[in-house]
Scaffold this active site. Structure first.
Site, PDB file in Angstrom:
ATOM      1  N   CYS A 297      64.852 -15.265  77.010  1.00  0.00           N
ATOM      2  CA  CYS A 297      65.335 -15.798  78.283  1.00  0.00           C
ATOM      3  C   CYS A 297      64.139 -16.336  79.059  1.00  0.00           C
ATOM      4  O   CYS A 297      62.998 -15.987  78.781  1.00  0.00           O
ATOM      5  CB  CYS A 297      66.011 -14.711  79.091  1.00  0.00           C
ATOM      6  SG  CYS A 297      67.376 -13.937  78.205  1.00  0.00           S
TER       7      CYS A 297
ATOM      8  N   ARG B 225      64.176 -21.798  76.670  1.00  0.00           N
ATOM      9  CA  ARG B 225      64.190 -20.394  76.257  1.00  0.00           C
ATOM     10  C   ARG B 225      65.598 -19.814  76.173  1.00  0.00           C
ATOM     11  O   ARG B 225      65.790 -18.692  75.707  1.00  0.00           O
ATOM     12  CB  ARG B 225      63.351 -19.556  77.216  1.00  0.00           C
ATOM     13  CG  ARG B 225      61.899 -19.954  77.251  1.00  0.00           C
ATOM     14  CD  ARG B 225      61.146 -19.114  78.241  1.00  0.00           C
ATOM     15  NE  ARG B 225      61.012 -17.746  77.788  1.00  0.00           N
ATOM     16  CZ  ARG B 225      60.021 -17.311  77.024  1.00  0.00           C
ATOM     17  NH1 ARG B 225      59.093 -18.152  76.637  1.00  0.00           N
ATOM     18  NH2 ARG B 225      59.964 -16.056  76.652  1.00  0.00           N
TER      19      ARG B 225
ATOM     20  N   TRP C  53      69.679 -16.366  77.314  1.00  0.00           N
ATOM     21  CA  TRP C  53      70.182 -16.458  75.945  1.00  0.00           C
ATOM     22  C   TRP C  53      70.879 -15.123  75.711  1.00  0.00           C
ATOM     23  O   TRP C  53      70.239 -14.070  75.709  1.00  0.00           O
ATOM     24  CB  TRP C  53      69.037 -16.658  74.960  1.00  0.00           C
ATOM     25  CG  TRP C  53      69.501 -16.876  73.550  1.00  0.00           C
ATOM     26  CD1 TRP C  53      69.908 -18.054  72.987  1.00  0.00           C
ATOM     27  CD2 TRP C  53      69.615 -15.893  72.514  1.00  0.00           C
ATOM     28  NE1 TRP C  53      70.265 -17.858  71.674  1.00  0.00           N
ATOM     29  CE2 TRP C  53      70.098 -16.539  71.360  1.00  0.00           C
ATOM     30  CE3 TRP C  53      69.374 -14.518  72.457  1.00  0.00           C
ATOM     31  CZ2 TRP C  53      70.331 -15.864  70.164  1.00  0.00           C
ATOM     32  CZ3 TRP C  53      69.603 -13.851  71.262  1.00  0.00           C
ATOM     33  CH2 TRP C  53      70.066 -14.527  70.132  1.00  0.00           C
TER      34      TRP C  53
ATOM     35  N   ASN D  36      64.425 -10.070  80.251  1.00  0.00           N
ATOM     36  CA  ASN D  36      64.341 -10.688  78.933  1.00  0.00           C
ATOM     37  C   ASN D  36      64.086  -9.560  77.944  1.00  0.00           C
ATOM     38  O   ASN D  36      63.163  -8.779  78.136  1.00  0.00           O
ATOM     39  CB  ASN D  36      63.180 -11.692  78.904  1.00  0.00           C
ATOM     40  CG  ASN D  36      62.944 -12.262  77.523  1.00  0.00           C
ATOM     41  OD1 ASN D  36      63.843 -12.307  76.705  1.00  0.00           O
ATOM     42  ND2 ASN D  36      61.717 -12.696  77.276  1.00  0.00           N
ATOM     43  N   GLY D  37      64.926  -9.451  76.908  1.00  0.00           N
ATOM     44  CA  GLY D  37      64.748  -8.378  75.930  1.00  0.00           C
ATOM     45  C   GLY D  37      66.033  -7.594  75.752  1.00  0.00           C
ATOM     46  O   GLY D  37      67.111  -8.065  76.132  1.00  0.00           O
TER      47      GLY D  37
ATOM     48  N   GLU E 230      62.429 -26.798  54.964  1.00  0.00           N
ATOM     49  CA  GLU E 230      62.258 -27.191  56.367  1.00  0.00           C
ATOM     50  C   GLU E 230      63.167 -28.384  56.707  1.00  0.00           C
ATOM     51  O   GLU E 230      63.771 -28.422  57.784  1.00  0.00           O
ATOM     52  CB  GLU E 230      60.779 -27.532  56.624  1.00  0.00           C
ATOM     53  CG  GLU E 230      60.456 -28.127  57.993  1.00  0.00           C
ATOM     54  CD  GLU E 230      60.725 -27.198  59.173  1.00  0.00           C
ATOM     55  OE1 GLU E 230      61.164 -26.053  58.969  1.00  0.00           O
ATOM     56  OE2 GLU E 230      60.528 -27.642  60.316  1.00  0.00           O
TER      57      GLU E 230
ATOM     58  N   LYS F 103      66.017 -28.149  59.651  1.00  0.00           N
ATOM     59  CA  LYS F 103      66.068 -29.094  60.783  1.00  0.00           C
ATOM     60  C   LYS F 103      67.481 -29.660  60.920  1.00  0.00           C
ATOM     61  O   LYS F 103      67.999 -29.805  62.011  1.00  0.00           O
ATOM     62  CB  LYS F 103      65.055 -30.238  60.605  1.00  0.00           C
ATOM     63  CG  LYS F 103      63.607 -29.844  60.790  1.00  0.00           C
ATOM     64  CD  LYS F 103      63.173 -29.750  62.232  1.00  0.00           C
ATOM     65  CE  LYS F 103      62.941 -28.385  62.764  1.00  0.00           C
ATOM     66  NZ  LYS F 103      62.124 -27.403  62.286  1.00  0.00           N
TER      67      LYS F 103
ATOM     68  N   GLU G 216      69.948 -26.874  62.212  1.00  0.00           N
ATOM     69  CA  GLU G 216      69.849 -26.462  63.620  1.00  0.00           C
ATOM     70  C   GLU G 216      70.121 -27.608  64.587  1.00  0.00           C
ATOM     71  O   GLU G 216      70.622 -27.379  65.676  1.00  0.00           O
ATOM     72  CB  GLU G 216      68.525 -25.757  63.921  1.00  0.00           C
ATOM     73  CG  GLU G 216      67.288 -26.601  63.851  1.00  0.00           C
ATOM     74  CD  GLU G 216      66.015 -25.818  64.197  1.00  0.00           C
ATOM     75  OE1 GLU G 216      66.069 -24.837  64.951  1.00  0.00           O
ATOM     76  OE2 GLU G 216      64.949 -26.210  63.704  1.00  0.00           O
TER      77      GLU G 216
ATOM     78  N   HIS H 219      70.077 -24.290  37.254  1.00  0.00           N
ATOM     79  CA  HIS H 219      70.504 -22.892  37.178  1.00  0.00           C
ATOM     80  C   HIS H 219      71.621 -22.599  38.175  1.00  0.00           C
ATOM     81  O   HIS H 219      71.884 -21.440  38.493  1.00  0.00           O
ATOM     82  CB  HIS H 219      69.303 -21.975  37.405  1.00  0.00           C
ATOM     83  CG  HIS H 219      68.213 -22.200  36.405  1.00  0.00           C
ATOM     84  ND1 HIS H 219      68.275 -21.706  35.117  1.00  0.00           N
ATOM     85  CD2 HIS H 219      67.066 -22.919  36.478  1.00  0.00           C
ATOM     86  CE1 HIS H 219      67.196 -22.091  34.448  1.00  0.00           C
ATOM     87  NE2 HIS H 219      66.442 -22.832  35.256  1.00  0.00           N
TER      88      HIS H 219
ATOM     89  N   LYS I 248      64.301 -21.164  71.978  1.00  0.00           N
ATOM     90  CA  LYS I 248      63.016 -21.518  71.380  1.00  0.00           C
ATOM     91  C   LYS I 248      62.321 -20.328  70.728  1.00  0.00           C
ATOM     92  O   LYS I 248      61.776 -20.436  69.647  1.00  0.00           O
ATOM     93  CB  LYS I 248      62.126 -22.138  72.459  1.00  0.00           C
ATOM     94  CG  LYS I 248      60.764 -22.583  71.957  1.00  0.00           C
ATOM     95  CD  LYS I 248      60.869 -23.809  71.086  1.00  0.00           C
ATOM     96  CE  LYS I 248      59.527 -24.272  70.571  1.00  0.00           C
ATOM     97  NZ  LYS I 248      59.691 -25.130  69.384  1.00  0.00           N
TER      98      LYS I 248
HETATM   99  C1  AGP Z   1      62.421 -23.937  64.010  1.00  0.00           C
HETATM  100  O1  AGP Z   1      62.836 -25.214  64.265  1.00  0.00           O
HETATM  101  C2  AGP Z   1      63.012 -22.881  64.811  1.00  0.00           C
HETATM  102  N1  AGP Z   1      63.320 -23.194  66.114  1.00  0.00           N
HETATM  103  C3  AGP Z   1      62.624 -21.456  64.457  1.00  0.00           C
HETATM  104  O2  AGP Z   1      62.909 -21.295  63.108  1.00  0.00           O
HETATM  105  C4  AGP Z   1      61.187 -20.967  64.745  1.00  0.00           C
HETATM  106  O3  AGP Z   1      60.281 -21.611  63.918  1.00  0.00           O
HETATM  107  C5  AGP Z   1      61.143 -19.443  64.525  1.00  0.00           C
HETATM  108  O4  AGP Z   1      62.029 -18.815  65.407  1.00  0.00           O
HETATM  109  C6  AGP Z   1      59.762 -18.857  64.678  1.00  0.00           C
HETATM  110  O5  AGP Z   1      59.280 -18.990  65.982  1.00  0.00           O
HETATM  111  P1  AGP Z   1      57.771 -18.667  66.315  1.00  0.00           P
HETATM  112  O6  AGP Z   1      56.942 -19.615  65.524  1.00  0.00           O
HETATM  113  O7  AGP Z   1      57.651 -18.867  67.793  1.00  0.00           O
HETATM  114  O8  AGP Z   1      57.518 -17.241  65.909  1.00  0.00           O
END
Ligand code: AGP
Length: 614
Positions: free
Chosen positions: A2, A27, A77, A103-104, A484, A488, A491, A507, A609
């Site tokens: 958050c 966040r 969040w 936050n947490g 990756e 992308k 998400e 396989h 994020k």
């Molecule tokens: C990637 O696009 C993501 N948003 C996510 O996978 C991110 O890389 C992951 O949560 C790790 O975050 P960090 O590097 O801040 O630890």
């Protein structure tokens, strides 16, 4: 997870707090809210909160005057309780005198809530946070910081808490365990936030709040203590980027700006890393040369995109150092009871430096006696603080939820760490290290070239906007790039996308291929020992089954031409450096496809994020 902002000073707290929330919305964007102490006449606490993005709150605030120069704000969040108005922060006590943001996760909130209800409190929301407001109400006898210290002693879990009280109108208090909280030092005003981006428009002087510490913030200063009330000293630092770095700078989305910033991000991360005696320069080292020489096993722990950077790093680490390297998803690491001792080096990769799964992996590793080296983009964040050595990537703030420039800088950083290890073990001479660093230094210009040729990728993305599934294939360092590329797309465009090692195709995954399915193949550079020809065979195999092949290959690779329905040519690079160019078209592809689907690229659904809960 958050976003948290607190302000005390001479300006309109509402303006400062809402502006800060705008910069922290990445966040979390399930709801937003503010609490302002208004002392025109008798002091009172005004709270406004709304489900949904910050814009909903801002609309509500247009018709709600909230004067006052002390206040707090939150973007959420959701963890406990759905994303509705009732569960939005701030939460207040029965008497309406205290407002709290968090936050947490407070793990023992159920027991605390039962206790509060048995003592007559009426709780309004489904959140874990609300118990803190009621506990503060019970503990407050004129000293808000003292009350917060007492409450922290009752809480289990991870938390950043920030609170205001109607009867202590000139202060904001905060507490920190595992989740980040930073002080911004202004002139006659002070700030609290989960990220410096919230106050960078006002001050670049920051103070880290340590683990298990409480801050009392006033307009003229602050006091830091631990949870038992003993004085504590925060680390003061200057934020070396300015407001423009955290703004869109003319781009419609942060992600587009951040993709464009990649050459500079890699160049900045490389700058000054070679010392005059030919050694690699890390940022903080609390390890001896002997410790590095003794390393006989490397584990990389990370999540999401950072994990894929780790998968790529494994190739360089094992190739250059001959030390076995395993890569673990951070959330799985400690639960599988890995074999660790003082000769183990755990490399924790985290852009934010606050991902709780990665932090817990780090703590576990250290408890077992292992050494930890952190690679992070966030100065002074928790994971670097908990580590024995730190390498900061210098990507600047990354606001788009999807990681882009930090991925490239993480790969760069891991390669430099691999070289440092190889050197410590006497496996690379200074001139060999310098030659490899020099190769890395050529990469920003090559990434720039890729960025100049991605228009066809955009067209392709618009064309494929209605595809149901996209598959990605790669081998060697191209395999994590395939993963990756798929992440992308998942998400950002909410599409079913999967990455596979191309050798695994036969396989099982080849059964997914049917007429018209787009398959993106990352082809390794040619050369001795290269997997190039095997991957070209894989292209033919999927094409024979009707796939539409999108081939990413070296610009002089003629062998792929007959089999590529779409060819994306990238500059030729040494094998290990190829991910720094091959991933760029995939970022652009996902970003464009999401836009073509009308989606919010910077704030994809259900995501935030950084993930500061387990
Ligand atoms: C990637 O696009 C993501 N948003 C996510 O996978 C991110 O890389 C992951 O949560 C790790 O975050 P960090 O590097 O801040 O630890």
């Amino acid at each position: 997870m958050c976003g948290i902002v607190g302000y005390v000073g001479g300006k309109s707290a509402l303006d400062v707090v809402v502006d800060g929330l705008r910069r922290l919305e990445y966040r979390g964007y399930d709801s937003a809210g503010v609490a302002i102490v208004d002392c025109e006449g008798d002091c009172r606490l005004d709270v406004v909160k709304k489900a949904g993005k910050l814009a909903n709150l801002e609309k509500e605030l247009q018709t709600t005057p909230m004067p006052g120069t002390t206040g707090i704000g939150h973007t959420r969040w959701a963890t406990h309780g759905g994303p509705n108005d009732r569960n939005a922060h701030p939460h207040t006590s029965c008497d309406g005198a205290v407002a709290v943001i968090h936050n947490g996760i407070i793990e023992n909130f159920r027991a605390l809530r039962d206790g509060l209800e048995s003592r007559g409190h009426e709780l309004d929301s489904d959140t874990d946070t609300e118990v803190v407001a009621h506990l503060l109400e019970e503990r407050y006898v004129g000293d808000l910081a003292e009350a917060l210290r007492a409450v922290c002693g009752q809480l289990d879990g991870a938390f950043t808490l920030v609170a205001v009280h109607r009867d202590s109108p000139d202060m904001v208090v905060g507490a920190r365990r595992n989740s980040p909280l930073v002080i911004g030092r202004g002139n006659g005003e002070n700030f609290l936030a989960s990220d410096v981006a919230a106050f960078i428009a006002h001050t670049r002087e920051a103070v880290e709040i340590g683990q298990d510490e409480v801050v009392e913030l006033r307009a003229d200063g602050y006091t830091l203590t631990d949870f038992s009330g003993s004085p504590a000293v925060g680390r003061e630092y200057h934020v070396d980027w300015d407001l423009s770095a955290a703004e869109k700078g003319g781009y419609p989305y942060f992600m587009l700006k951040e993709i464009a910033e990649q050459p500079a991000a890699v160049a900045d991360t490389l700058r000054g890393r070679l010392s005059p005696d030919g050694g690699i320069v890390l940022d903080e080292v609390r390890l001896s040369d002997q410790d590095l020489r003794d390393v006989d096993k490397v584990f990389i722990v990370a999540c999401g995109t950072a994990f894929y950077a780790g998968l790529i790093a494994k190739y360089a680490i094992e190739h250059w150092t001959r030390i076995p390297c395993e890569v673990d998803i951070a959330s799985e690491f400690r639960y599988r009871d890995p074999v660790l001792d003082r000769r183990t080096l755990v490399v924790a990769i985290s852009q934010s430096g606050e991902t709780l799964d990665t932090l817990m992996a780090v703590k576990h590793a250290r408890e077992q006696g292992a050494r930890v080296l952190a690679i992070s983009n966030t100065n002074g964040s928790t994971i670097p603080r908990e580590s024995d050595a730190v390498f900061y990537t210098r990507a600047g703030p990354e606001v788009g939820v999807a990681a882009t420039k930090t991925f490239l800088t993480q790969i760069t950083a891991t390669y430099l760490v691999a070289l440092a290890l190889a050197q410590a073990r006497g496996l690379k001479w200074a001139d060999e290290v310098a030659a490899l660093v020099h190769q890395l230094e050529q990469m920003p210009a090559l990434i720039e070239r890729v960025l100049g040729t991605v228009e066809p990728v955009r067209e392709l993305a618009r064309e494929l906007a209605d595809a149901r599934v996209v598959l990605f294939l790669g081998r060697h360092v191209g395999y994590p790039v395939a993963l990756e590329g798929a992440l992308k797309l998942k998400e950002l465009a909410y599409m079913h996308a999967e990455g596979f090692p191309a050798g695994e195709l036969k396989h099982g995954p080849i059964a997914l291929v049917e007429s018209g399915v787009p398959v993106v193949i990352i082809v390794p550079p040619r050369g001795r020992g290269s997997l190039h020809d095997k991957v070209v065979s894989n292209i033919q195999e999927v094409r024979a089954r009707g796939a539409r092949t999108v081939v990413i290959a070296d610009e002089d690779d003629e062998a792929v031409l007959p089999y590529a329905d779409v060819l994306i040519a990238v500059p030729t690079t040494p094998t290990l450096l190829a991910p720094l160019v091959t991933v760029v078209p995939l970022q652009v592809f996902a970003c464009e496809l999401a836009q073509a689907r009308g989606l919010d690229v910077d704030q994809p659904r259900n995501l935030a994020k950084s993930v500061t809960v387990e």
